[in-house]
Scaffold this motif. Structure first.
Motif, PDB file in Angstrom:
ATOM      1  N   ASP A 283       0.744  -1.285   0.103  1.00 50.96           N
ATOM      2  CA  ASP A 283      -0.088   0.030   0.072  1.00 50.96           C
ATOM      3  C   ASP A 283       0.863   1.199   0.151  1.00 50.96           C
ATOM      4  O   ASP A 283       0.382   2.138  -0.776  1.00 50.96           O
ATOM      5  N   VAL A 284       1.966   1.322   0.879  1.00 55.66           N
ATOM      6  CA  VAL A 284       2.903   2.396   0.954  1.00 55.66           C
ATOM      7  C   VAL A 284       3.414   2.595  -0.557  1.00 55.66           C
ATOM      8  O   VAL A 284       3.276   3.755  -0.821  1.00 55.66           O
ATOM      9  N   VAL A 285       3.914   1.436  -1.232  1.00 64.45           N
ATOM     10  CA  VAL A 285       4.572   1.591  -2.298  1.00 64.45           C
ATOM     11  C   VAL A 285       3.456   2.214  -3.540  1.00 64.45           C
ATOM     12  O   VAL A 285       4.055   3.027  -4.299  1.00 64.45           O
ATOM     13  N   ALA A 286       2.554   1.391  -3.398  1.00 64.10           N
ATOM     14  CA  ALA A 286       1.335   1.994  -4.257  1.00 64.10           C
ATOM     15  C   ALA A 286       0.850   3.475  -4.221  1.00 64.10           C
ATOM     16  O   ALA A 286       0.808   4.288  -5.070  1.00 64.10           O
ATOM     17  N   THR A 287       0.961   4.016  -2.993  1.00 63.51           N
ATOM     18  CA  THR A 287       0.525   5.409  -2.917  1.00 63.51           C
ATOM     19  C   THR A 287       1.580   6.305  -2.930  1.00 63.51           C
ATOM     20  O   THR A 287       1.263   7.330  -4.030  1.00 63.51           O
ATOM     21  N   ARG A 288       2.881   6.001  -3.214  1.00 64.41           N
ATOM     22  CA  ARG A 288       3.998   6.924  -3.580  1.00 64.41           C
ATOM     23  C   ARG A 288       4.037   7.002  -5.108  1.00 64.41           C
ATOM     24  O   ARG A 288       4.352   7.833  -5.600  1.00 64.41           O
ATOM     25  N   GLN A 289       3.880   5.744  -5.531  1.00 66.37           N
ATOM     26  CA  GLN A 289       3.865   5.618  -7.083  1.00 66.37           C
ATOM     27  C   GLN A 289       2.799   6.461  -7.659  1.00 66.37           C
ATOM     28  O   GLN A 289       2.955   7.076  -8.748  1.00 66.37           O
ATOM     29  N   SER A 290       1.560   6.201  -6.817  1.00 67.23           N
ATOM     30  CA  SER A 290       0.320   7.157  -7.647  1.00 67.23           C
ATOM     31  C   SER A 290       0.635   8.637  -7.349  1.00 67.23           C
ATOM     32  O   SER A 290       0.533   9.285  -8.225  1.00 67.23           O
ATOM     33  N   ALA A 291       1.217   9.034  -6.264  1.00 66.06           N
ATOM     34  CA  ALA A 291       1.588  10.432  -6.202  1.00 66.06           C
ATOM     35  C   ALA A 291       2.762  10.857  -6.976  1.00 66.06           C
ATOM     36  O   ALA A 291       2.490  12.058  -7.491  1.00 66.06           O
ATOM     37  N   LEU A 292       3.732   9.993  -7.343  1.00 70.16           N
ATOM     38  CA  LEU A 292       4.628  10.525  -8.172  1.00 70.16           C
ATOM     39  C   LEU A 292       4.010  10.611  -9.539  1.00 70.16           C
ATOM     40  O   LEU A 292       4.597  11.709 -10.437  1.00 70.16           O
ATOM     41  N   ASP A 293       3.125   9.748  -9.985  1.00 69.97           N
ATOM     42  CA  ASP A 293       2.712   9.930 -11.388  1.00 69.97           C
ATOM     43  C   ASP A 293       1.876  11.137 -11.472  1.00 69.97           C
ATOM     44  O   ASP A 293       1.871  11.751 -12.442  1.00 69.97           O
ATOM     45  N   LEU A 294       0.922  11.474 -10.380  1.00 65.85           N
ATOM     46  CA  LEU A 294       0.322  12.819 -10.565  1.00 65.85           C
ATOM     47  C   LEU A 294       1.123  13.974 -10.521  1.00 65.85           C
ATOM     48  O   LEU A 294       1.046  14.916 -10.949  1.00 65.85           O
ATOM     49  N   SER A 295       2.311  14.003  -9.553  1.00 66.78           N
ATOM     50  CA  SER A 295       3.032  14.936  -9.583  1.00 66.78           C
ATOM     51  C   SER A 295       3.707  15.155 -11.052  1.00 66.78           C
ATOM     52  O   SER A 295       3.798  16.437 -11.676  1.00 66.78           O
ATOM     53  N   ALA A 296       4.172  14.084 -11.941  1.00 63.76           N
ATOM     54  CA  ALA A 296       4.554  14.298 -13.129  1.00 63.76           C
ATOM     55  C   ALA A 296       3.787  14.822 -14.015  1.00 63.76           C
ATOM     56  O   ALA A 296       4.040  15.537 -14.999  1.00 63.76           O
ATOM     57  N   ALA A 297       2.346  14.443 -13.695  1.00 63.36           N
ATOM     58  CA  ALA A 297       1.489  14.961 -14.680  1.00 63.36           C
ATOM     59  C   ALA A 297       1.225  16.371 -14.555  1.00 63.36           C
ATOM     60  O   ALA A 297       1.267  17.192 -15.464  1.00 63.36           O
ATOM     61  N   ALA A 298       1.254  16.802 -13.307  1.00 63.75           N
ATOM     62  CA  ALA A 298       1.186  18.330 -12.865  1.00 63.75           C
ATOM     63  C   ALA A 298       2.238  19.025 -13.503  1.00 63.75           C
ATOM     64  O   ALA A 298       2.058  20.245 -14.158  1.00 63.75           O
ATOM     65  N   PHE A 299       3.358  18.602 -13.354  1.00 64.50           N
ATOM     66  CA  PHE A 299       4.901  19.161 -13.950  1.00 64.50           C
ATOM     67  C   PHE A 299       4.929  19.168 -15.400  1.00 64.50           C
ATOM     68  O   PHE A 299       5.078  20.108 -15.931  1.00 64.50           O
ATOM     69  N   SER A 300       4.053  18.179 -15.909  1.00 63.04           N
ATOM     70  CA  SER A 300       4.138  18.238 -17.578  1.00 63.04           C
ATOM     71  C   SER A 300       3.184  19.429 -17.877  1.00 63.04           C
ATOM     72  O   SER A 300       3.173  20.173 -18.911  1.00 63.04           O
ATOM     73  N   GLY A 301       2.080  19.365 -17.145  1.00 63.74           N
ATOM     74  CA  GLY A 301       0.975  20.529 -17.298  1.00 63.74           C
ATOM     75  C   GLY A 301       1.686  22.019 -17.512  1.00 63.74           C
ATOM     76  O   GLY A 301       1.419  22.630 -18.150  1.00 63.74           O
ATOM     77  N   MET A 302       2.550  21.956 -16.412  1.00 59.36           N
ATOM     78  CA  MET A 302       3.155  23.287 -16.172  1.00 59.36           C
ATOM     79  C   MET A 302       4.202  23.779 -17.583  1.00 59.36           C
ATOM     80  O   MET A 302       4.191  24.839 -18.088  1.00 59.36           O
ATOM     81  N   LYS A 303       4.782  22.485 -17.928  1.00 57.50           N
ATOM     82  CA  LYS A 303       5.435  22.754 -19.074  1.00 57.50           C
ATOM     83  C   LYS A 303       4.548  23.210 -20.281  1.00 57.50           C
ATOM     84  O   LYS A 303       5.121  24.222 -21.127  1.00 57.50           O
ATOM     85  N   GLY A 304       3.383  22.521 -20.449  1.00 59.15           N
ATOM     86  CA  GLY A 304       2.456  22.928 -21.519  1.00 59.15           C
ATOM     87  C   GLY A 304       2.174  24.463 -21.237  1.00 59.15           C
ATOM     88  O   GLY A 304       2.324  25.242 -22.494  1.00 59.15           O
ATOM     89  N   VAL A 305       1.992  24.885 -20.150  1.00 58.80           N
ATOM     90  CA  VAL A 305       1.649  26.313 -19.960  1.00 58.80           C
ATOM     91  C   VAL A 305       2.925  27.272 -20.299  1.00 58.80           C
ATOM     92  O   VAL A 305       2.846  28.198 -20.875  1.00 58.80           O
ATOM     93  N   ILE A 306       3.941  26.763 -19.854  1.00 58.33           N
ATOM     94  CA  ILE A 306       5.420  27.556 -20.275  1.00 58.33           C
ATOM     95  C   ILE A 306       5.669  27.634 -21.560  1.00 58.33           C
ATOM     96  O   ILE A 306       5.905  28.673 -22.208  1.00 58.33           O
ATOM     97  N   ASP A 307       5.521  26.391 -22.388  1.00 57.11           N
ATOM     98  CA  ASP A 307       5.817  26.457 -23.978  1.00 57.11           C
ATOM     99  C   ASP A 307       4.540  27.249 -24.674  1.00 57.11           C
ATOM    100  O   ASP A 307       5.010  27.753 -25.598  1.00 57.11           O
ATOM    101  N   ALA A 308       3.562  27.420 -24.109  1.00 58.50           N
ATOM    102  CA  ALA A 308       2.552  28.178 -24.550  1.00 58.50           C
ATOM    103  C   ALA A 308       2.473  29.692 -24.358  1.00 58.50           C
ATOM    104  O   ALA A 308       1.817  30.583 -25.104  1.00 58.50           O
TER     105      ALA A 308
END
Length: 156
Positions: free
Chosen positions: A34-59
């Motif tokens: 459960d701990v591993v699944a939680t941190r993996q999910s949070a890391l995935d969502l962090s990457a998605a948020a970070f990617s969204g920021m890059k889209g805003v920067i590029d635009a």
């Protein structure tokens, strides 16, 4: 999937992660899986948020709208070390990319995590100030900080 949905989902997971970490002084009832699944999910969502920021920067968009996502990254960064308790590494028998060095070089891991936390906090401040150039430069710094930690503490 819209950027707003990804940011909202990331915030929910990051908030839940922070709540779980805040309760770390209480007996942990989560399994290693459960701990591993939680941190993996949070890391995935962090990457998605970070990617969204890059889209805003590029635009060339309004980076103030990224303050919520950047604050979420900063909150996650502060909790990051607590999401790697003993018994949740490669020896736990759970699929994880976390290297044993997280636990054998705990001081180095915590130093890398503290740098990431400081860099994400600055990113959030620049977003709040709507400093497009500063936010873009800091995004690259956060990316580098992320990569440095992954190079030492995450298997490919």
């Amino acid at each position: 999937m819209s950027n707003k949905f990804l940011v909202l989902a990331a915030a929910c997971v990051l908030g839940a992660t922070g709540l779980a970490a805040a309760q770390a002084s209480a007996p942990i009832s989560m399994s290693a899986q459960d701990v591993v699944a939680t941190r993996q999910s949070a890391l995935d969502l962090s990457a998605a948020a970070f990617s969204g920021m890059k889209g805003v920067i590029d635009a060339g968009g309004d980076v103030k709208g990224q303050a919520f996502a950047a604050k979420g990254l900063a909150r996650w960064a502060k909790q990051l070390p607590s999401m790697f308790p003993a018994g949740t590494g490669p020896d736990a028998g759970v699929a994880t990319k976390a290297k044993a060095e997280i636990w054998t070089d705990r001081a180095g891991f915590e130093k890398a995590a503290a740098d990431y936390a400081a860099q994400t906090q600055k990113l959030a401040e620049l977003a709040e100030a709507n400093d497009k150039a500063g936010f873009a430069a800091q995004w690259a710094t956060v990316r580098q900080s992320c990569g440095t930690c992954h190079d030492g503490y995450r298997a490919k």
